[in-house]
Design a protein around this motif. Structure first.
Motif, mmCIF file in Angstrom:
data_model
loop_
_atom_site.group_PDB
_atom_site.id
_atom_site.type_symbol
_atom_site.label_atom_id
_atom_site.label_comp_id
_atom_site.label_asym_id
_atom_site.label_seq_id
_atom_site.Cartn_x
_atom_site.Cartn_y
_atom_site.Cartn_z
ATOM 1 N N LYS A 14 0.834 -1.210 0.000
ATOM 2 C CA LYS A 14 0.000 0.000 0.000
ATOM 3 C C LYS A 14 0.866 1.256 0.000
ATOM 4 N N GLU A 15 1.894 1.259 0.820
ATOM 5 C CA GLU A 15 2.815 2.400 0.830
ATOM 6 C C GLU A 15 3.479 2.568 -0.530
ATOM 7 N N ALA A 16 3.821 1.459 -1.169
ATOM 8 C CA ALA A 16 4.491 1.515 -2.469
ATOM 9 C C ALA A 16 3.596 2.132 -3.528
ATOM 10 N N ILE A 17 2.342 1.728 -3.587
ATOM 11 C CA ILE A 17 1.470 2.286 -4.623
ATOM 12 C C ILE A 17 1.187 3.765 -4.358
ATOM 13 N N ILE A 18 1.034 4.136 -3.107
ATOM 14 C CA ILE A 18 0.829 5.558 -2.780
ATOM 15 C C ILE A 18 2.060 6.360 -3.183
ATOM 16 N N GLU A 19 3.237 5.837 -2.885
ATOM 17 C CA GLU A 19 4.483 6.517 -3.272
ATOM 18 C C GLU A 19 4.573 6.660 -4.796
ATOM 19 N N LEU A 20 4.249 5.609 -5.523
ATOM 20 C CA LEU A 20 4.298 5.666 -6.986
ATOM 21 C C LEU A 20 3.294 6.678 -7.533
ATOM 22 N N LEU A 21 2.144 6.771 -6.907
ATOM 23 C CA LEU A 21 1.106 7.685 -7.383
ATOM 24 C C LEU A 21 1.505 9.150 -7.262
ATOM 25 N N ARG A 22 2.534 9.434 -6.484
ATOM 26 C CA ARG A 22 3.021 10.813 -6.384
ATOM 27 C C ARG A 22 3.571 11.305 -7.716
ATOM 28 N N THR A 23 4.103 10.367 -8.509
ATOM 29 C CA THR A 23 4.775 10.779 -9.746
ATOM 30 C C THR A 23 4.301 10.052 -11.001
ATOM 31 N N VAL A 24 3.561 8.970 -10.833
ATOM 32 C CA VAL A 24 3.157 8.153 -11.981
ATOM 33 C C VAL A 24 1.634 8.067 -12.030
ATOM 34 N N PRO A 25 1.022 8.323 -13.197
ATOM 35 C CA PRO A 25 -0.430 8.143 -13.293
ATOM 36 C C PRO A 25 -0.812 6.684 -13.001
ATOM 37 N N PHE A 26 -1.957 6.506 -12.372
ATOM 38 C CA PHE A 26 -2.386 5.171 -11.965
ATOM 39 C C PHE A 26 -2.354 4.177 -13.121
ATOM 40 N N GLU A 27 -2.834 4.591 -14.283
ATOM 41 C CA GLU A 27 -2.909 3.668 -15.419
ATOM 42 C C GLU A 27 -1.534 3.202 -15.898
ATOM 43 N N ASN A 28 -0.453 3.860 -15.466
ATOM 44 C CA ASN A 28 0.901 3.463 -15.860
ATOM 45 C C ASN A 28 1.640 2.686 -14.770
ATOM 46 N N ILE A 29 0.994 2.443 -13.658
ATOM 47 C CA ILE A 29 1.642 1.720 -12.561
ATOM 48 C C ILE A 29 1.502 0.220 -12.804
ATOM 49 N N LYS A 94 -1.924 10.214 1.768
ATOM 50 C CA LYS A 94 -2.763 9.169 1.172
ATOM 51 C C LYS A 94 -4.086 9.773 0.684
ATOM 52 N N PHE A 95 -4.690 10.598 1.522
ATOM 53 C CA PHE A 95 -5.947 11.236 1.131
ATOM 54 C C PHE A 95 -5.752 12.198 -0.028
ATOM 55 N N ARG A 96 -4.665 12.964 0.006
ATOM 56 C CA ARG A 96 -4.410 13.903 -1.089
ATOM 57 C C ARG A 96 -4.322 13.150 -2.413
ATOM 58 N N ILE A 97 -3.595 12.072 -2.411
ATOM 59 C CA ILE A 97 -3.433 11.295 -3.641
ATOM 60 C C ILE A 97 -4.754 10.677 -4.077
ATOM 61 N N LEU A 98 -5.474 10.071 -3.157
ATOM 62 C CA LEU A 98 -6.722 9.405 -3.531
ATOM 63 C C LEU A 98 -7.807 10.392 -3.967
ATOM 64 N N MET A 99 -7.811 11.579 -3.380
ATOM 65 C CA MET A 99 -8.892 12.519 -3.659
ATOM 66 C C MET A 99 -8.568 13.530 -4.751
ATOM 67 N N THR A 100 -7.292 13.650 -5.130
ATOM 68 C CA THR A 100 -6.961 14.696 -6.093
ATOM 69 C C THR A 100 -6.209 14.195 -7.316
#
Length: 189
Positions: A14-29, A94-100
């Motif tokens: 979970k931490e890894a996907i949140i970290e990746l979402l900081r810089t990578v669009p979800f569809e590219n993870i 986590k909330f910032r990433i999920l909500m924005t």
């Protein structure tokens, strides 16, 4: 109940996907990227999840399970909301990433659905469609307020934003939260 090793491994993922979402669009993870970031092998990932979406769904489910309970005959709702808002602040990134981010446009809809399931029976509308529309209006506004609070870097103290949310939410559905649910005046004919 999960054992500690499983919970810890899932936490790393979970931490890894949140970290990746900081810089990578979800569809590219990719699963490969998640596993590399979490330092686990792919078979471990597949032991718990079939795809990155499953991982996001679990994170969102955990968040939704923390929604405060509301008992109109018991204590003020504000007392229940403050711990939830503290949870949001403590998990701000986590909330910032999920909500924005582009991760999930349906997260807001899931929040609305969860809130409607949990609270809509407490709103005494005679007309079911009016109750539904009132809840959508109210929850969309709350989600927007929380999103803005997160993006502002939690500029307001938890108690202040919680009080504002309760005040606006209760007024939007026609309640005086200081007087309780008996104070609602039905506005439809």
């Amino acid at each position: 109940m999960e054992n500690q090793r499983v919970a810890r491994t899932k936490g790393y993922l979970k931490e890894a996907i949140i970290e990746l979402l900081r810089t990578v669009p979800f569809e590219n993870i990719t699963i490969k990227a998640i596993c590399a970031k979490a330092d686990v092998n792919r078979s471990t990932f597949y032991a718990y999840y079939s795809c990155p979406r499953d991982l996001i769904d679990e994170i969102e489910g955990e968040i939704l399970s923390k929604l405060p309970d509301f008992d109109p005959s018991h204590r003020p709702f504000l007392d229940s909301l403050i711990p939830f808002m503290e949870y949001i602040r403590a998990n701000g990134e986590k909330f910032r990433i999920l909500m924005t981010s582009s991760v999930d446009t349906s997260f807001g809809e899931q929040v609305i659905s969860a809130v409607m399931d949990k609270y809509s029976d407490t709103i005494p509308y005679d007309d079911e469609e009016e109750r539904r529309m009132s809840m959508i209006f109210c929850v969309d506004g709350i989600v927007g307020m929380i999103r803005e609070w997160i993006l502002s870097g939690f500029r307001w103290p938890v108690e202040r934003i919680s009080s504002l949310i309760v005040d606006i939410a209760f007024r939007s559905v026609g309640f005086d939260h200081d007087k309780g649910f008996g104070s609602r005046k039905l506005r439809h004919s």
